[in-house]
Write a protein that holds these residues in place. Structure first.
Motif, PDB file in Angstrom:
ATOM      1  N   GLU A  58       0.827  -1.206   0.000  1.00 58.34           N
ATOM      2  CA  GLU A  58       0.000   0.000   0.000  1.00 58.34           C
ATOM      3  C   GLU A  58       0.863   1.260   0.000  1.00 58.34           C
ATOM      4  O   GLU A  58       0.488   2.271  -0.610  1.00 58.34           O
ATOM      5  N   ILE A  59       2.018   1.208   0.678  1.00 56.35           N
ATOM      6  CA  ILE A  59       2.937   2.353   0.664  1.00 56.35           C
ATOM      7  C   ILE A  59       3.493   2.555  -0.738  1.00 56.35           C
ATOM      8  O   ILE A  59       3.541   3.685  -1.235  1.00 56.35           O
ATOM      9  N   LYS A  60       3.891   1.478  -1.399  1.00 48.93           N
ATOM     10  CA  LYS A  60       4.389   1.579  -2.777  1.00 48.93           C
ATOM     11  C   LYS A  60       3.313   2.109  -3.713  1.00 48.93           C
ATOM     12  O   LYS A  60       3.588   2.895  -4.619  1.00 48.93           O
ATOM     13  N   ASN A  61       2.081   1.693  -3.491  1.00 48.69           N
ATOM     14  CA  ASN A  61       0.963   2.178  -4.290  1.00 48.69           C
ATOM     15  C   ASN A  61       0.798   3.691  -4.119  1.00 48.69           C
ATOM     16  O   ASN A  61       0.585   4.427  -5.083  1.00 48.69           O
ATOM     17  N   PHE A  62       0.922   4.167  -2.872  1.00 51.31           N
ATOM     18  CA  PHE A  62       0.825   5.600  -2.601  1.00 51.31           C
ATOM     19  C   PHE A  62       1.946   6.358  -3.314  1.00 51.31           C
ATOM     20  O   PHE A  62       1.700   7.411  -3.907  1.00 51.31           O
ATOM     21  N   ILE A  63       3.175   5.836  -3.255  1.00 56.32           N
ATOM     22  CA  ILE A  63       4.302   6.499  -3.921  1.00 56.32           C
ATOM     23  C   ILE A  63       4.033   6.575  -5.427  1.00 56.32           C
ATOM     24  O   ILE A  63       4.273   7.610  -6.055  1.00 56.32           O
ATOM     25  N   HIS A  64       3.516   5.500  -5.986  1.00 55.95           N
ATOM     26  CA  HIS A  64       3.190   5.503  -7.415  1.00 55.95           C
ATOM     27  C   HIS A  64       2.130   6.564  -7.734  1.00 55.95           C
ATOM     28  O   HIS A  64       2.222   7.268  -8.743  1.00 55.95           O
ATOM     29  N   ILE A  65       1.136   6.675  -6.871  1.00 47.81           N
ATOM     30  CA  ILE A  65       0.093   7.693  -7.058  1.00 47.81           C
ATOM     31  C   ILE A  65       0.707   9.097  -6.998  1.00 47.81           C
ATOM     32  O   ILE A  65       0.380   9.965  -7.804  1.00 47.81           O
ATOM     33  N   GLU A  67       3.676   9.950  -7.829  1.00 51.57           N
ATOM     34  CA  GLU A  67       4.455  10.186  -9.050  1.00 51.57           C
ATOM     35  C   GLU A  67       3.584  10.776 -10.157  1.00 51.57           C
ATOM     36  O   GLU A  67       4.096  11.411 -11.067  1.00 51.57           O
ATOM     37  N   GLU A  68       2.275  10.585 -10.048  1.00 56.20           N
ATOM     38  CA  GLU A  68       1.348  11.036 -11.085  1.00 56.20           C
ATOM     39  C   GLU A  68       0.767  12.429 -10.834  1.00 56.20           C
ATOM     40  O   GLU A  68      -0.038  12.901 -11.627  1.00 56.20           O
ATOM     41  N   ILE A  69       1.154  13.091  -9.721  1.00 50.16           N
ATOM     42  CA  ILE A  69       0.588  14.422  -9.461  1.00 50.16           C
ATOM     43  C   ILE A  69       1.080  15.416 -10.515  1.00 50.16           C
ATOM     44  O   ILE A  69       2.104  15.192 -11.163  1.00 50.16           O
ATOM     45  N   ASP A  70       0.347  16.496 -10.661  1.00 50.38           N
ATOM     46  CA  ASP A  70       0.674  17.466 -11.701  1.00 50.38           C
ATOM     47  C   ASP A  70       2.019  18.145 -11.427  1.00 50.38           C
ATOM     48  O   ASP A  70       2.530  18.148 -10.319  1.00 50.38           O
ATOM     49  N   LEU A  91       7.103  13.784   7.141  1.00 53.10           N
ATOM     50  CA  LEU A  91       6.768  14.701   6.063  1.00 53.10           C
ATOM     51  C   LEU A  91       5.258  14.922   6.073  1.00 53.10           C
ATOM     52  O   LEU A  91       4.484  13.966   6.075  1.00 53.10           O
ATOM     53  N   PHE A  92       4.842  16.181   6.100  1.00 51.36           N
ATOM     54  CA  PHE A  92       3.424  16.536   6.182  1.00 51.36           C
ATOM     55  C   PHE A  92       2.972  17.161   4.865  1.00 51.36           C
ATOM     56  O   PHE A  92       3.547  18.142   4.409  1.00 51.36           O
ATOM     57  N   LEU A  93       1.943  16.565   4.275  1.00 51.91           N
ATOM     58  CA  LEU A  93       1.376  17.078   3.029  1.00 51.91           C
ATOM     59  C   LEU A  93      -0.122  17.269   3.195  1.00 51.91           C
ATOM     60  O   LEU A  93      -0.768  16.566   3.981  1.00 51.91           O
ATOM     61  N   ARG A  94      -0.666  18.201   2.430  1.00 50.51           N
ATOM     62  CA  ARG A  94      -2.111  18.417   2.388  1.00 50.51           C
ATOM     63  C   ARG A  94      -2.556  18.352   0.939  1.00 50.51           C
ATOM     64  O   ARG A  94      -1.948  18.974   0.075  1.00 50.51           O
ATOM     65  N   PHE A  95      -3.626  17.605   0.715  1.00 51.99           N
ATOM     66  CA  PHE A  95      -4.179  17.481  -0.624  1.00 51.99           C
ATOM     67  C   PHE A  95      -5.575  18.082  -0.639  1.00 51.99           C
ATOM     68  O   PHE A  95      -6.364  17.853   0.278  1.00 51.99           O
ATOM     69  N   ASP A  96      -5.860  18.836  -1.685  1.00 52.51           N
ATOM     70  CA  ASP A  96      -7.163  19.468  -1.845  1.00 52.51           C
ATOM     71  C   ASP A  96      -8.246  18.392  -1.875  1.00 52.51           C
ATOM     72  O   ASP A  96      -8.249  17.515  -2.749  1.00 52.51           O
ATOM     73  N   LYS A  97      -9.156  18.437  -0.919  1.00 53.33           N
ATOM     74  CA  LYS A  97     -10.193  17.416  -0.770  1.00 53.33           C
ATOM     75  C   LYS A  97     -11.175  17.432  -1.947  1.00 53.33           C
ATOM     76  O   LYS A  97     -11.560  16.379  -2.442  1.00 53.33           O
ATOM     77  N   LEU A 105      -5.147  15.139  -7.965  1.00 54.73           N
ATOM     78  CA  LEU A 105      -4.420  15.399  -6.721  1.00 54.73           C
ATOM     79  C   LEU A 105      -3.636  16.688  -6.825  1.00 54.73           C
ATOM     80  O   LEU A 105      -2.842  16.881  -7.746  1.00 54.73           O
ATOM     81  N   LYS A 106      -3.865  17.565  -5.874  1.00 53.12           N
ATOM     82  CA  LYS A 106      -3.205  18.861  -5.838  1.00 53.12           C
ATOM     83  C   LYS A 106      -2.743  19.117  -4.414  1.00 53.12           C
ATOM     84  O   LYS A 106      -3.535  19.060  -3.470  1.00 53.12           O
ATOM     85  N   ILE A 107      -1.443  19.371  -4.247  1.00 51.53           N
ATOM     86  CA  ILE A 107      -0.906  19.715  -2.931  1.00 51.53           C
ATOM     87  C   ILE A 107      -1.234  21.176  -2.652  1.00 51.53           C
ATOM     88  O   ILE A 107      -1.029  22.032  -3.518  1.00 51.53           O
ATOM     89  N   ILE A 108      -1.758  21.428  -1.466  1.00 58.90           N
ATOM     90  CA  ILE A 108      -2.124  22.793  -1.089  1.00 58.90           C
ATOM     91  C   ILE A 108      -1.458  23.148   0.240  1.00 58.90           C
ATOM     92  O   ILE A 108      -0.964  22.275   0.955  1.00 58.90           O
TER      93      ILE A 108
END
Length: 140
Positions: A58-65, A67-70, A91-97, A105-108
């Motif tokens: 599941e962690i590898k799946n998240f990393i792959h996802i 890799e596809e962000i804009d 590491l703390f990230l926020r994604f636009d819900k 997926l957009k980091i905000i």
């Protein structure tokens, strides 16, 4: 690489819980979030969806996802990586819900977000070492 990933997202009274779960599924397709209810500022109930992902697949799946962000989100992540990591290598990230619900997926920096905490596996568990590992993982 990564020890675990945890997330939380708030579901307000004006939102559809199922749609928020769909937004979470964009980042974590195999997650089955736990729920807690808290009291909001105006005494209204607020639902919190949260989970901790620690399975390697599941962690590898998240990393792959990720890799596809804009490209603009990748650029933002590269420029702010040091500010988004604490001294223990989290590491703390926020994604636009709203956009996650649409499959985008957009980091905000702030706002209505899916809050993600990535515990980077680094020895010793210090920011400098974790930064090296994070740059390698995310290609930044």
């Amino acid at each position: 690489m990564i020890h675990n990933i945890s997330y939380r997202v708030f579901v307000y009274g004006t939102e559809n819980e199922e749609k928020v779960k769909e937004a979470v599924q964009t980042l974590f397709p195999n997650s089955h979030p736990q729920t807690d209810t808290i009291e909001g500022y105006f005494k209204n109930p607020v639902l919190i969806l949260h989970d901790k992902i620690s399975k390697n697949r599941e962690i590898k799946n998240f990393i792959h996802i990720l890799e596809e962000i804009d490209e603009s989100s990748k650029k933002q992540l590269r420029s702010e990586l040091e500010n988004k990591m604490d001294e223990r290598g989290n590491l703390f990230l926020r994604f636009d819900k709203q956009r996650a619900y649409l499959g985008d997926l957009k980091i905000i920096k702030h706002g209505d977000a899916i809050h993600v905490k990535i515990n980077i596996a680094a020895y010793p568990a210090k920011k400098e070492k974790a930064m090296e590992v994070a740059r390698d993982i995310f290609g930044v």
